[in-house]
Design a protein around this motif. Sequence first.
Motif, PDB file in Angstrom:
ATOM      1  N   ILE A  32       5.664   1.792  -6.969  1.00 54.12           N
ATOM      2  CA  ILE A  32       5.241   0.446  -7.388  1.00 54.12           C
ATOM      3  C   ILE A  32       3.925   0.533  -8.160  1.00 54.12           C
ATOM      4  O   ILE A  32       3.741  -0.140  -9.168  1.00 54.12           O
ATOM      5  N   ALA A  33       3.026   1.384  -7.717  1.00 57.53           N
ATOM      6  CA  ALA A  33       1.743   1.555  -8.403  1.00 57.53           C
ATOM      7  C   ALA A  33       1.946   2.039  -9.830  1.00 57.53           C
ATOM      8  O   ALA A  33       1.177   1.701 -10.729  1.00 57.53           O
ATOM      9  N   ALA A  34       2.995   2.824 -10.058  1.00 60.08           N
ATOM     10  CA  ALA A  34       3.256   3.382 -11.381  1.00 60.08           C
ATOM     11  C   ALA A  34       3.916   2.388 -12.337  1.00 60.08           C
ATOM     12  O   ALA A  34       3.979   2.637 -13.542  1.00 60.08           O
ATOM     13  N   LEU A  35       4.382   1.254 -11.826  1.00 55.39           N
ATOM     14  CA  LEU A  35       5.026   0.254 -12.688  1.00 55.39           C
ATOM     15  C   LEU A  35       4.007  -0.400 -13.614  1.00 55.39           C
ATOM     16  O   LEU A  35       2.849  -0.600 -13.229  1.00 55.39           O
ATOM     17  N   PRO A  36       4.442  -0.807 -14.806  1.00 58.52           N
ATOM     18  CA  PRO A  36       3.562  -1.633 -15.644  1.00 58.52           C
ATOM     19  C   PRO A  36       3.223  -2.932 -14.904  1.00 58.52           C
ATOM     20  O   PRO A  36       4.033  -3.440 -14.116  1.00 58.52           O
ATOM     21  N   ALA A  37       2.055  -3.466 -15.155  1.00 57.36           N
ATOM     22  CA  ALA A  37       1.565  -4.645 -14.427  1.00 57.36           C
ATOM     23  C   ALA A  37       2.543  -5.818 -14.470  1.00 57.36           C
ATOM     24  O   ALA A  37       2.773  -6.469 -13.447  1.00 57.36           O
ATOM     25  N   ALA A  38       3.130  -6.104 -15.624  1.00 54.13           N
ATOM     26  CA  ALA A  38       4.036  -7.255 -15.738  1.00 54.13           C
ATOM     27  C   ALA A  38       5.267  -7.073 -14.856  1.00 54.13           C
ATOM     28  O   ALA A  38       5.730  -8.029 -14.221  1.00 54.13           O
ATOM     29  N   GLN A  39       5.801  -5.854 -14.805  1.00 59.95           N
ATOM     30  CA  GLN A  39       6.960  -5.594 -13.952  1.00 59.95           C
ATOM     31  C   GLN A  39       6.573  -5.647 -12.480  1.00 59.95           C
ATOM     32  O   GLN A  39       7.311  -6.173 -11.646  1.00 59.95           O
ATOM     33  N   ARG A  40       5.392  -5.114 -12.148  1.00 60.05           N
ATOM     34  CA  ARG A  40       4.916  -5.141 -10.762  1.00 60.05           C
ATOM     35  C   ARG A  40       4.734  -6.584 -10.297  1.00 60.05           C
ATOM     36  O   ARG A  40       5.113  -6.934  -9.182  1.00 60.05           O
ATOM     37  N   ASP A  41       4.165  -7.429 -11.157  1.00 58.84           N
ATOM     38  CA  ASP A  41       3.974  -8.837 -10.784  1.00 58.84           C
ATOM     39  C   ASP A  41       5.300  -9.504 -10.452  1.00 58.84           C
ATOM     40  O   ASP A  41       5.426 -10.181  -9.430  1.00 58.84           O
ATOM     41  N   VAL A  42       6.305  -9.331 -11.307  1.00 60.48           N
ATOM     42  CA  VAL A  42       7.612  -9.952 -11.076  1.00 60.48           C
ATOM     43  C   VAL A  42       8.225  -9.416  -9.789  1.00 60.48           C
ATOM     44  O   VAL A  42       8.675 -10.184  -8.938  1.00 60.48           O
ATOM     45  N   LEU A  43       8.227  -8.101  -9.638  1.00 60.29           N
ATOM     46  CA  LEU A  43       8.811  -7.480  -8.447  1.00 60.29           C
ATOM     47  C   LEU A  43       8.152  -8.001  -7.176  1.00 60.29           C
ATOM     48  O   LEU A  43       8.832  -8.380  -6.222  1.00 60.29           O
ATOM     49  N   LEU A  44       6.831  -8.048  -7.154  1.00 59.35           N
ATOM     50  CA  LEU A  44       6.136  -8.445  -5.934  1.00 59.35           C
ATOM     51  C   LEU A  44       6.213  -9.942  -5.667  1.00 59.35           C
ATOM     52  O   LEU A  44       6.201 -10.364  -4.505  1.00 59.35           O
ATOM     53  N   LEU A  45       6.319 -10.753  -6.707  1.00 51.84           N
ATOM     54  CA  LEU A  45       6.531 -12.187  -6.476  1.00 51.84           C
ATOM     55  C   LEU A  45       7.901 -12.433  -5.846  1.00 51.84           C
ATOM     56  O   LEU A  45       8.055 -13.306  -4.995  1.00 51.84           O
ATOM     57  N   VAL A  46       8.889 -11.643  -6.229  1.00 52.98           N
ATOM     58  CA  VAL A  46      10.223 -11.775  -5.640  1.00 52.98           C
ATOM     59  C   VAL A  46      10.246 -11.161  -4.246  1.00 52.98           C
ATOM     60  O   VAL A  46      10.678 -11.780  -3.287  1.00 52.98           O
ATOM     61  N   ALA A  47       9.749  -9.919  -4.142  1.00 53.21           N
ATOM     62  CA  ALA A  47       9.867  -9.175  -2.882  1.00 53.21           C
ATOM     63  C   ALA A  47       8.893  -9.640  -1.803  1.00 53.21           C
ATOM     64  O   ALA A  47       9.267  -9.757  -0.636  1.00 53.21           O
ATOM     65  N   LEU A  48       7.642  -9.888  -2.159  1.00 56.19           N
ATOM     66  CA  LEU A  48       6.650 -10.250  -1.146  1.00 56.19           C
ATOM     67  C   LEU A  48       6.538 -11.754  -0.936  1.00 56.19           C
ATOM     68  O   LEU A  48       6.329 -12.204   0.187  1.00 56.19           O
ATOM     69  N   ALA A  49       6.623 -12.516  -2.019  1.00 58.09           N
ATOM     70  CA  ALA A  49       6.444 -13.964  -1.897  1.00 58.09           C
ATOM     71  C   ALA A  49       7.766 -14.698  -1.714  1.00 58.09           C
ATOM     72  O   ALA A  49       7.777 -15.853  -1.319  1.00 58.09           O
ATOM     73  N   GLY A  50       8.877 -14.020  -2.033  1.00 62.62           N
ATOM     74  CA  GLY A  50      10.183 -14.653  -1.862  1.00 62.62           C
ATOM     75  C   GLY A  50      10.474 -15.732  -2.881  1.00 62.62           C
ATOM     76  O   GLY A  50      11.275 -16.627  -2.619  1.00 62.62           O
ATOM     77  N   LEU A  51       9.833 -15.658  -4.037  1.00 63.04           N
ATOM     78  CA  LEU A  51      10.084 -16.655  -5.073  1.00 63.04           C
ATOM     79  C   LEU A  51      11.422 -16.386  -5.761  1.00 63.04           C
ATOM     80  O   LEU A  51      11.836 -15.231  -5.887  1.00 63.04           O
TER      81      LEU A  51
END
Length: 186
Positions: free
Chosen positions: A123-142
């Motif tokens: 996850i750290a190696a992902l580009p910031a824009a992809q990390r943001d989308v992934l974590l908003l879905v995975a961690l925030a459940g959006l």
Amino acid sequence: MTIKRSWDEPERFGAVFDAHYADIHRYASRRLGPHAADDVSAETFALAFRQRRRYDLSRRSARPWLYGIATNLISRHRRDEVRLLRAVDRLHPPPEPARGHEDEVTAKVSAQQSVKGPLAGAIAALPAAQRDVLLLVALAGLSYDEVAQALDVPFGTVSSRLNRARKKLRKALGDTNPLLDEEEAR
């Protein structure tokens, strides 16, 4: 709508805070750690309060708007987030295979609580824009639509960023899907 009422009665914004603070704090904490999460969460609501007159009243929920603000604030801490993810990667070696049902349940609960091991490094190696989308879905459940609102990007952009992020994670983790449990992967 509570936000519109808060234009004339600022104390009404407290209802928005009460409804969403814990979720925003949990999201920020999972991305940056508990100390930075306190600051990011407080700053998220302070900024939202100052910008409440600019809130799009046609939106059903303030949730995506608040996550968008929090994600933008987290972007100021990207270096800290990447450092945290890489540290977690170094400190948590890949889990040993589960020996029984109890171990399997413990492993799943533990994995759901935080990002660990090689997944954190990927996850750290992902580009910031992809990390943001992934974590908003995975961690925030959006939902994809909520992520699109939060990041102010088209729905299709959310879908393509998430797809790219998942492909990169699978490749980094030896062509396994970290979002599926063992039974789903078979």
